[in-house]
Design a protein around this motif. Sequence first.
Motif, PDB file in Angstrom:
ATOM      1  N   SER A  83      16.909 -73.557  12.344  1.00  0.00           N
ATOM      2  CA  SER A  83      15.926 -73.073  13.315  1.00  0.00           C
ATOM      3  C   SER A  83      14.800 -74.076  13.531  1.00  0.00           C
ATOM      4  O   SER A  83      14.550 -74.957  12.702  1.00  0.00           O
ATOM      5  N   VAL A  84      14.122 -73.910  14.665  1.00  0.00           N
ATOM      6  CA  VAL A  84      12.909 -74.659  15.007  1.00  0.00           C
ATOM      7  C   VAL A  84      11.887 -73.649  15.496  1.00  0.00           C
ATOM      8  O   VAL A  84      12.173 -72.853  16.401  1.00  0.00           O
ATOM      9  N   LYS A  85      10.702 -73.685  14.918  1.00  0.00           N
ATOM     10  CA  LYS A  85       9.687 -72.679  15.236  1.00  0.00           C
ATOM     11  C   LYS A  85       8.748 -73.207  16.328  1.00  0.00           C
ATOM     12  O   LYS A  85       8.248 -74.337  16.262  1.00  0.00           O
ATOM     13  N   VAL A  86       8.491 -72.365  17.332  1.00  0.00           N
ATOM     14  CA  VAL A  86       7.665 -72.747  18.479  1.00  0.00           C
ATOM     15  C   VAL A  86       6.626 -71.663  18.746  1.00  0.00           C
ATOM     16  O   VAL A  86       6.952 -70.472  18.778  1.00  0.00           O
ATOM     17  N   GLY A  87       5.375 -72.067  18.970  1.00  0.00           N
ATOM     18  CA  GLY A  87       4.292 -71.142  19.290  1.00  0.00           C
ATOM     19  C   GLY A  87       3.826 -71.289  20.717  1.00  0.00           C
ATOM     20  O   GLY A  87       4.330 -72.116  21.484  1.00  0.00           O
ATOM     21  N   CYS A  88       2.829 -70.488  21.079  1.00  0.00           N
ATOM     22  CA  CYS A  88       2.345 -70.503  22.468  1.00  0.00           C
ATOM     23  C   CYS A  88       0.930 -69.956  22.529  1.00  0.00           C
ATOM     24  O   CYS A  88       0.608 -68.962  21.854  1.00  0.00           O
ATOM     25  N   VAL A  89       0.094 -70.591  23.339  1.00  0.00           N
ATOM     26  CA  VAL A  89      -1.227 -70.065  23.684  1.00  0.00           C
ATOM     27  C   VAL A  89      -1.317 -70.023  25.200  1.00  0.00           C
ATOM     28  O   VAL A  89      -0.930 -70.980  25.875  1.00  0.00           O
ATOM     29  N   ASN A  90      -1.824 -68.925  25.749  1.00  0.00           N
ATOM     30  CA  ASN A  90      -1.977 -68.845  27.209  1.00  0.00           C
ATOM     31  C   ASN A  90      -3.270 -68.150  27.572  1.00  0.00           C
ATOM     32  O   ASN A  90      -3.943 -67.556  26.719  1.00  0.00           O
ATOM     33  N   LEU A  91      -3.628 -68.249  28.833  1.00  0.00           N
ATOM     34  CA  LEU A  91      -4.752 -67.522  29.411  1.00  0.00           C
ATOM     35  C   LEU A  91      -4.150 -66.474  30.330  1.00  0.00           C
ATOM     36  O   LEU A  91      -3.812 -66.753  31.483  1.00  0.00           O
ATOM     37  N   ASN A  92      -3.992 -65.273  29.816  1.00  0.00           N
ATOM     38  CA  ASN A  92      -3.201 -64.271  30.526  1.00  0.00           C
ATOM     39  C   ASN A  92      -3.850 -63.791  31.813  1.00  0.00           C
ATOM     40  O   ASN A  92      -3.165 -63.350  32.733  1.00  0.00           O
ATOM     41  N   ALA A 150       6.358 -77.087  17.554  1.00  0.00           N
ATOM     42  CA  ALA A 150       5.870 -77.397  18.904  1.00  0.00           C
ATOM     43  C   ALA A 150       5.122 -76.200  19.456  1.00  0.00           C
ATOM     44  O   ALA A 150       5.181 -75.086  18.909  1.00  0.00           O
ATOM     45  N   MET A 151       4.416 -76.431  20.566  1.00  0.00           N
ATOM     46  CA  MET A 151       3.585 -75.371  21.125  1.00  0.00           C
ATOM     47  C   MET A 151       3.552 -75.462  22.648  1.00  0.00           C
ATOM     48  O   MET A 151       3.463 -76.546  23.216  1.00  0.00           O
ATOM     49  N   MET A 152       3.616 -74.304  23.287  1.00  0.00           N
ATOM     50  CA  MET A 152       3.385 -74.198  24.720  1.00  0.00           C
ATOM     51  C   MET A 152       1.905 -73.889  24.942  1.00  0.00           C
ATOM     52  O   MET A 152       1.373 -72.966  24.318  1.00  0.00           O
ATOM     53  N   GLN A 153       1.247 -74.661  25.795  1.00  0.00           N
ATOM     54  CA  GLN A 153      -0.168 -74.462  26.096  1.00  0.00           C
ATOM     55  C   GLN A 153      -0.297 -74.178  27.583  1.00  0.00           C
ATOM     56  O   GLN A 153      -0.241 -75.079  28.409  1.00  0.00           O
ATOM     57  N   PHE A 154      -0.460 -72.896  27.908  1.00  0.00           N
ATOM     58  CA  PHE A 154      -0.563 -72.517  29.318  1.00  0.00           C
ATOM     59  C   PHE A 154      -1.933 -71.893  29.561  1.00  0.00           C
ATOM     60  O   PHE A 154      -2.060 -70.711  29.854  1.00  0.00           O
ATOM     61  N   TYR A 174       3.200 -78.525  25.446  1.00  0.00           N
ATOM     62  CA  TYR A 174       3.734 -78.539  26.805  1.00  0.00           C
ATOM     63  C   TYR A 174       2.865 -77.684  27.709  1.00  0.00           C
ATOM     64  O   TYR A 174       2.348 -76.634  27.308  1.00  0.00           O
ATOM     65  N   GLY A 175       2.713 -78.118  28.964  1.00  0.00           N
ATOM     66  CA  GLY A 175       1.917 -77.351  29.907  1.00  0.00           C
ATOM     67  C   GLY A 175       1.977 -77.959  31.288  1.00  0.00           C
ATOM     68  O   GLY A 175       2.860 -78.758  31.620  1.00  0.00           O
ATOM     69  N   TRP A 176       0.996 -77.593  32.088  1.00  0.00           N
ATOM     70  CA  TRP A 176       0.868 -78.080  33.445  1.00  0.00           C
ATOM     71  C   TRP A 176      -0.076 -79.276  33.397  1.00  0.00           C
ATOM     72  O   TRP A 176      -1.198 -79.169  32.904  1.00  0.00           O
ATOM     73  N   GLY A 177       0.347 -80.426  33.922  1.00  0.00           N
ATOM     74  CA  GLY A 177      -0.343 -81.674  33.669  1.00  0.00           C
ATOM     75  C   GLY A 177      -1.647 -81.896  34.390  1.00  0.00           C
ATOM     76  O   GLY A 177      -2.041 -83.050  34.593  1.00  0.00           O
ATOM     77  N   PHE A 178      -2.369 -80.821  34.770  1.00  0.00           N
ATOM     78  CA  PHE A 178      -3.662 -81.032  35.418  1.00  0.00           C
ATOM     79  C   PHE A 178      -4.815 -81.061  34.418  1.00  0.00           C
ATOM     80  O   PHE A 178      -5.978 -81.165  34.805  1.00  0.00           O
ATOM     81  N   LEU A 179      -4.520 -80.992  33.128  1.00  0.00           N
ATOM     82  CA  LEU A 179      -5.564 -81.071  32.110  1.00  0.00           C
ATOM     83  C   LEU A 179      -5.551 -82.459  31.463  1.00  0.00           C
ATOM     84  O   LEU A 179      -4.489 -83.079  31.319  1.00  0.00           O
ATOM     85  N   GLN A 367       4.070 -67.956  39.781  1.00  0.00           N
ATOM     86  CA  GLN A 367       3.838 -69.364  39.482  1.00  0.00           C
ATOM     87  C   GLN A 367       3.874 -69.585  37.974  1.00  0.00           C
ATOM     88  O   GLN A 367       4.469 -70.553  37.481  1.00  0.00           O
ATOM     89  N   ALA A 368       3.241 -68.681  37.224  1.00  0.00           N
ATOM     90  CA  ALA A 368       3.172 -68.832  35.773  1.00  0.00           C
ATOM     91  C   ALA A 368       4.554 -68.812  35.143  1.00  0.00           C
ATOM     92  O   ALA A 368       4.872 -69.638  34.271  1.00  0.00           O
ATOM     93  N   THR A 369       5.407 -67.871  35.558  1.00  0.00           N
ATOM     94  CA  THR A 369       6.711 -67.772  34.916  1.00  0.00           C
ATOM     95  C   THR A 369       7.640 -68.919  35.334  1.00  0.00           C
ATOM     96  O   THR A 369       8.419 -69.419  34.522  1.00  0.00           O
ATOM     97  N   ILE A 370       7.539 -69.368  36.572  1.00  0.00           N
ATOM     98  CA  ILE A 370       8.359 -70.503  37.011  1.00  0.00           C
ATOM     99  C   ILE A 370       7.978 -71.769  36.250  1.00  0.00           C
ATOM    100  O   ILE A 370       8.840 -72.498  35.746  1.00  0.00           O
ATOM    101  N   PHE A 371       6.677 -72.034  36.136  1.00  0.00           N
ATOM    102  CA  PHE A 371       6.243 -73.233  35.420  1.00  0.00           C
ATOM    103  C   PHE A 371       6.540 -73.121  33.928  1.00  0.00           C
ATOM    104  O   PHE A 371       6.859 -74.119  33.272  1.00  0.00           O
ATOM    105  N   ALA A 372       6.430 -71.926  33.373  1.00  0.00           N
ATOM    106  CA  ALA A 372       6.765 -71.734  31.961  1.00  0.00           C
ATOM    107  C   ALA A 372       8.235 -72.022  31.708  1.00  0.00           C
ATOM    108  O   ALA A 372       8.606 -72.655  30.703  1.00  0.00           O
TER     109      ALA A 372
END
Length: 456
Positions: A83-92, A150-154, A174-179, A367-372
Amino acid sequence: MKRSVVAVAVAVVAVATTVLAGCGSGSGSGASANPSSTVDASGDTGGALNAVGVAPEVAQKVNGLPLAGTPGSGLTRGVTATSVKVGCVNLNAFFPNPDTAFKARIDRANAAGGVNGRKIDFLGCNDDGGSADANLAISKRLVEQDQVFAMMQFSTFATPQVTDYLNQNEVPFYGWGFLPGFCGTRWGFGFNGCVVSSGISSIPYGWALTANNSMFPASGIPYQDIKVAFIGTDNDSSRSSFDDAEKVLKADGGQTVYNKSIMPLTGVTDYSPYIRPALAEKPNAVDLNVGLATFGQVVAALKGGGYTGPVFNTSGYLPGLLERQPALAAALEGSYSLSVIPPVEMKTPFNDQMVKDFEGANVQLSQATIFAYAQADMFLSQLAAAGPDLNTKTFDQAVNGGGYTYTSSTPGGPASLPFPAGHFVPADCGAPMQVVNKKYVVKGPYKCFTSVQTRP
């Protein structure tokens, strides 16, 4: 690596322009994952199916630039034999429920046996509530206690304090490259590259997105005849993005007749004083950088001043939103925007598979789910490239060593993006869209362009 104020401000405009994206959206029920109109691009082998996001001459310019961040040292945090463990932080509030899309893509990979024999252990997303301090605290917990690889940063609150921490601790994020954290850093991966390089003084070159201006000829006005008025809100990011757009427009043979970002974001009841000076310059095209909450009022002021030409808004393509917000659909009627990846209204094998995955998991189209989904697809590709002996060193060498290019898992997804070039430049691609009868309609093919150098 210190980031410039201009780059950080870009995130503020991104929030302003997408602030309505989360309103009225639920976790799974509601609008169907099926797009409301479709253009068949399944045979577009020269465009959507094989889009190359970075021109060779641009990649050559940035390849070899130093990356900020700790080189991979061989950490196996979050990695087991199975297994590989992956986390996520978002601004819901602004990017709701990306975890449903991450999981939909990951579940399909797991069902096929995982990646190099390992299943992805996705821990779900944690809402930072619009706080950079909360984002940092959650990120630290995920790394130090939950031991994620790894981590998803949305979230727009993935500020440099967050991304610097991840970058120092060898955490692919990983995220949207405007930051700014997705630019020039070893461990930050924007699914569309680094799109704000012009405003980041700590990296040596700045690049303007040529694709953004591809909306203009979609309206029927050729570049040599177009006279654009750029009208934006009063912030540095709007000024920076419009300065980039003006440079690209000049390179394409067009003319800028007005370029000012002086409009307050909120608190305005009469927009005509901000519109009259622009209309006095006799534009035949108007490009707006304003919040969607006020977009209709600004357009009304344009029409009230006698303007009858096309209106453009780069950030106005928000799939799934028009069906949920009829008033917004009416305000956007006739306006042009851009989809930075092949839009869901465009039939491609990737989009067909994504819609199928969404429907199977009851994921709401946004938009959020497509980019995710796109972010998850990139992560899975990079994980495969790292090989069966997975650790931060093998990952870093495989992805940042110069021989890796992200290509979507099925044709017709996000444009291919080479790394390490993708840490410094954007995937300069897009398809022009228009709102017609309260639906998004594809107004041209999905194409990639050569970015225009803005500095030094």
